[in-house]
Design an enzyme around this catalytic site. Structure first.
Site, PDB file in Angstrom:
ATOM      1  CG  ASP A  62     106.945  19.529 -48.250  1.00  0.00           C
ATOM      2  OD1 ASP A  62     107.577  18.864 -49.256  1.00  0.00           O
ATOM      3  OD2 ASP A  62     107.352  20.206 -47.317  1.00  0.00           O
ATOM      4  CG  HIS A 266      96.748  10.174 -74.707  1.00  0.00           C
ATOM      5  ND1 HIS A 266      95.462  10.369 -74.329  1.00  0.00           N
ATOM      6  CD2 HIS A 266      96.511  10.907 -75.868  1.00  0.00           C
ATOM      7  CE1 HIS A 266      94.715  10.966 -74.888  1.00  0.00           C
ATOM      8  NE2 HIS A 266      95.258  11.569 -75.851  1.00  0.00           N
ATOM      9  CG  ASP A 283     101.002  15.616 -79.955  1.00  0.00           C
ATOM     10  OD1 ASP A 283     101.038  16.985 -79.888  1.00  0.00           O
ATOM     11  OD2 ASP A 283      99.857  15.017 -80.079  1.00  0.00           O
ATOM     12  CG  ASP A 294      98.179  19.899 -80.278  1.00  0.00           C
ATOM     13  OD1 ASP A 294      99.029  19.117 -80.265  1.00  0.00           O
ATOM     14  OD2 ASP A 294      96.809  19.649 -80.325  1.00  0.00           O
ATOM     15  CG  HIS A 373      92.934  10.403 -83.114  1.00  0.00           C
ATOM     16  ND1 HIS A 373      93.305  11.465 -83.907  1.00  0.00           N
ATOM     17  CD2 HIS A 373      94.482   9.911 -83.251  1.00  0.00           C
ATOM     18  CE1 HIS A 373      94.285  11.341 -84.599  1.00  0.00           C
ATOM     19  NE2 HIS A 373      95.027  10.534 -84.085  1.00  0.00           N
ATOM     20  CG  HIS A 377      91.896  19.487 -80.577  1.00  0.00           C
ATOM     21  ND1 HIS A 377      92.402  20.746 -80.261  1.00  0.00           N
ATOM     22  CD2 HIS A 377      92.607  18.661 -80.843  1.00  0.00           C
ATOM     23  CE1 HIS A 377      93.990  20.171 -79.990  1.00  0.00           C
ATOM     24  NE2 HIS A 377      93.968  19.215 -80.458  1.00  0.00           N
ATOM     25  CG  HIS A 384      91.842  18.804 -76.353  1.00  0.00           C
ATOM     26  ND1 HIS A 384      92.099  17.699 -75.642  1.00  0.00           N
ATOM     27  CD2 HIS A 384      92.814  18.479 -77.388  1.00  0.00           C
ATOM     28  CE1 HIS A 384      92.828  16.772 -76.166  1.00  0.00           C
ATOM     29  NE2 HIS A 384      93.197  17.295 -77.311  1.00  0.00           N
ATOM     30  CD  GLU A 407      94.963  16.332 -83.271  1.00  0.00           C
ATOM     31  OE1 GLU A 407      95.701  15.524 -82.923  1.00  0.00           O
ATOM     32  OE2 GLU A 407      94.531  17.264 -82.860  1.00  0.00           O
ATOM     33  CE1 TYR A 411      98.788   7.531 -84.127  1.00  0.00           C
ATOM     34  CE2 TYR A 411      96.508   7.145 -84.811  1.00  0.00           C
ATOM     35  CZ  TYR A 411      97.532   8.351 -84.477  1.00  0.00           C
ATOM     36  OH  TYR A 411      97.401   9.587 -84.522  1.00  0.00           O
ATOM     37  NE  ARG A 429      98.666  12.913 -83.093  1.00  0.00           N
ATOM     38  CZ  ARG A 429      99.227  12.098 -82.094  1.00  0.00           C
ATOM     39  NH1 ARG A 429      98.874  10.733 -82.190  1.00  0.00           N
ATOM     40  NH2 ARG A 429      99.722  12.126 -80.865  1.00  0.00           N
ATOM     41  CD  GLU A 431      98.197  18.081 -83.210  1.00  0.00           C
ATOM     42  OE1 GLU A 431      98.941  17.373 -82.609  1.00  0.00           O
ATOM     43  OE2 GLU A 431      97.021  18.508 -82.662  1.00  0.00           O
TER      44      GLU A 431
HETATM   45  N1  GLY Z   1      98.228  17.052 -78.122  1.00  0.00           N
HETATM   46  C1  GLY Z   1      97.103  16.802 -77.725  1.00  0.00           C
HETATM   47  C2  GLY Z   1      96.236  16.499 -79.204  1.00  0.00           C
HETATM   48  O1  GLY Z   1      96.791  16.533 -80.243  1.00  0.00           O
HETATM   49  O2  GLY Z   1      95.063  16.502 -79.115  1.00  0.00           O
HETATM   50 MN    MN Z   2      95.912  18.126 -81.352  1.00  0.00          MN
HETATM   51 MN    MN Z   3      98.895  17.001 -80.623  1.00  0.00          MN
END
Ligand code: GLY
Ligand code: MN
Ligand code: MN
Length: 461
Positions: A62, A266, A283, A294, A373, A377, A384, A407, A411, A429, A431
């Site tokens: 619950d 992810h 991240d 972000d 990727h 964004h 996003h 970003e 990898y 990465r 960003e």
């Molecule tokens: N943290 C999500 C992205 O970088 O798009």
């Molecule tokens: Mn991002």
């Molecule tokens: Mn990110």
């Protein structure tokens, strides 16, 4: 049948209450009133907008997930309670702005917290009239009928979809009584998300704060993410900084990936021990006043990049900085992405990750093996964020007030075949978050170190 009309004040409800706790500029009701006015202008006198919260979600047993207001509802009201529906009716003579909210209920409020109630929705959130959430189904038809366009996001919540489509079905049988359904249901991107794409000064102020807090959190991550420390301990330092500095918490689930975990895009388990020689990819972004940062940074746990790590990092950093320099009015996110793809592919060939002709590697999308990727964004209330990426089938031109990420990354999983052995298990990465300005862009995340010398210094601090 409960209806509350506009009233001047609600005794005993001044000051911080439900929804009143959002600080700074974002608590000014005039900000939200201006947004509603802009939306009503955009949808026109023949349109109507219905904007709803998403349902509260059970986590287990619950216990519920913490409720976070739907970004569209927050954008238009600053109202943070569940079970909220907004109806904006620019063509109406009266009751242009209607709110459905949870009514006051002393017993429920003792258990679950204070509610603004119908009175608060009118007095503090600008509704012309407020009704209990439970009356939505019986009232929504009358509120949307005889319009041309219903701006409503179908597909987010089956129960709300059923309420809306049920009302449309009933209205089809009421034409002789002078009520007809809207002729079209329109995606909210057309008007509402177009507004959200262009950030106003108060939104940029919230984003600047979110980015400043996030930069501090990443610096603390670099300082604490040493060999032997667990990824979740780094996450704890990040969460601590977010909350201590007045943020709402993470704007999305933080990624803390050490070593090979950095190559999982992810990765959110955050349960492994950091080893000597690992790169750690973090991240994480703080949400402040509902606006999220972000940021991704990648750092060496022991304070020194190895030579292979440095080669990969320098490539990503060089490409990222050049991509940021492209971010200005008139450019497109697609141009920025295509630039990163080309430069990273050239770099991947130089590193021995790929072999062959660069044009062909791009055409065949072979580069996606190590850069799968996109580069950018929109960023805002959602990580996003809302806003169409194309206009009339063409990539949207960047304009002042848009906020984006840049970003790029590479990898290289530890089991990657046909790559130099010393590059295996490296994930990088970098960003940053940018606000487009008249001249170019403001790097909102510039306080977060990314040059090798600065990252190593932060790790050794
Ligand atoms: N943290 C999500 C992205 O970088 O798009
Ligand atoms: Mn991002
Ligand atoms: Mn990110």
């Amino acid at each position: 049948m409960a209806r509350v009309d506009r009233i001047d004040s609600v005794p005993g409800e001044e000051g911080a209450g439900p929804g009143g706790r959002y600080n700074g500029a974002m608590s000014d009701p005039a900000i939200y009133a201006a947004r509603r006015e802009a939306l009503m202008q955009a949808i026109g006198a023949n349109g109507v907008a219905v904007v709803a919260s998403l349902p509260e979600r059970l986590r287990n047993g619950d216990a519920f997930h913490p409720f976070r207001q739907a970004s569209d509802v927050f954008y238009l009201t600053g109202f943070v309670e569940p079970e909220t529906t907004l109806v904006l009716r620019p063509g109406a003579e009266i009751d242009k702005f209607v709110m459905f909210v949870r009514p006051r209920d002393p017993e429920m409020e003792t258990w679950d917290g204070r509610r603004a109630g119908l009175e608060g929705a009118v007095a503090r959130y600008g509704a012309n009239v407020a009704y209990p959430s439970a009356e939505l189904r019986t009232r929504i038809g009358d509120l949307i009928c005889n319009t041309d366009e219903l701006h409503y996001a179908l597909g987010n919540d089956p129960a709300m979809d059923t309420a809306i489509t049920g009302a449309l079905a009933r209205l089809r049988h009421l034409e002789k009584k002078g009520k007809r359904p809207p002729r079209a249901v329109v995606d909210p991107r057309a008007a509402l998300h177009e507004l959200r794409l262009h950030k106003r000064p108060e939104e940029l102020a919230a984003l600047r704060m979110a980015c400043a807090i996030t930069a501090d959190a990443h610096i603390l991550a670099m300082r604490t993410g040493k060999p032997g420390v667990f990824e979740h301990e780094v996450e704890a330092h990040i969460d601590f900084t977010f909350r201590r500095r007045g943020g709402d918490g993470p704007g999305y689930t933080s990624i803390i990936g050490a070593g090979d975990n950095a190559t999982i895009l992810h990765y959110i388990e955050n349960r492994c021990a950091i080893a000597d020689g690992d790169l750690v990819l973090v991240d994480a972004g703080c949400e402040y006043g509902h606006y999220t940062s972000d940021i991704t940074r990648t750092f060496p746990a022991n304070g020194t990049f190895t030579a292979p790590q440095r080669r990969v990092y320098e490539l990503v950093l060089r490409v990222q900085k050049a991509a940021i320099a492209m971010a200005k009015p008139g450019a497109t996110l697609d141009q920025i992405h295509q630039y990163c793809v080309r430069e990273l592919t050239v770099g991947m060939v130089a590193l021995g990750l790929l072999t062959g002709d660069v044009d062909e590697l791009i055409r065949a999308e072979t580069y996606k093996r190590f850069y799968p990727h996109g580069t950018s964004h929109w960023l805002g209330l959602d990580v996003h964020d809302a806003g169409a990426y194309t206009v009339d089938g063409k990539a949207r031109l960047l304009a002042p007030g848009m906020v984006i990420t840049v970003e790029p990354g590479l990898y290289i999983p530890s089991d990657a075949e046909n790559v130099p052995a010393e590059l295996r298990g490296i994930g990088v990465r970098i960003e940053d978050d940018l606000a487009i300005t008249a001249e170019g862009c403001e790097v909102l995340t510039r306080a977060c170190p990314k040059e090798i010398v600065d990252v190593e210094a932060a790790c050794r601090a």
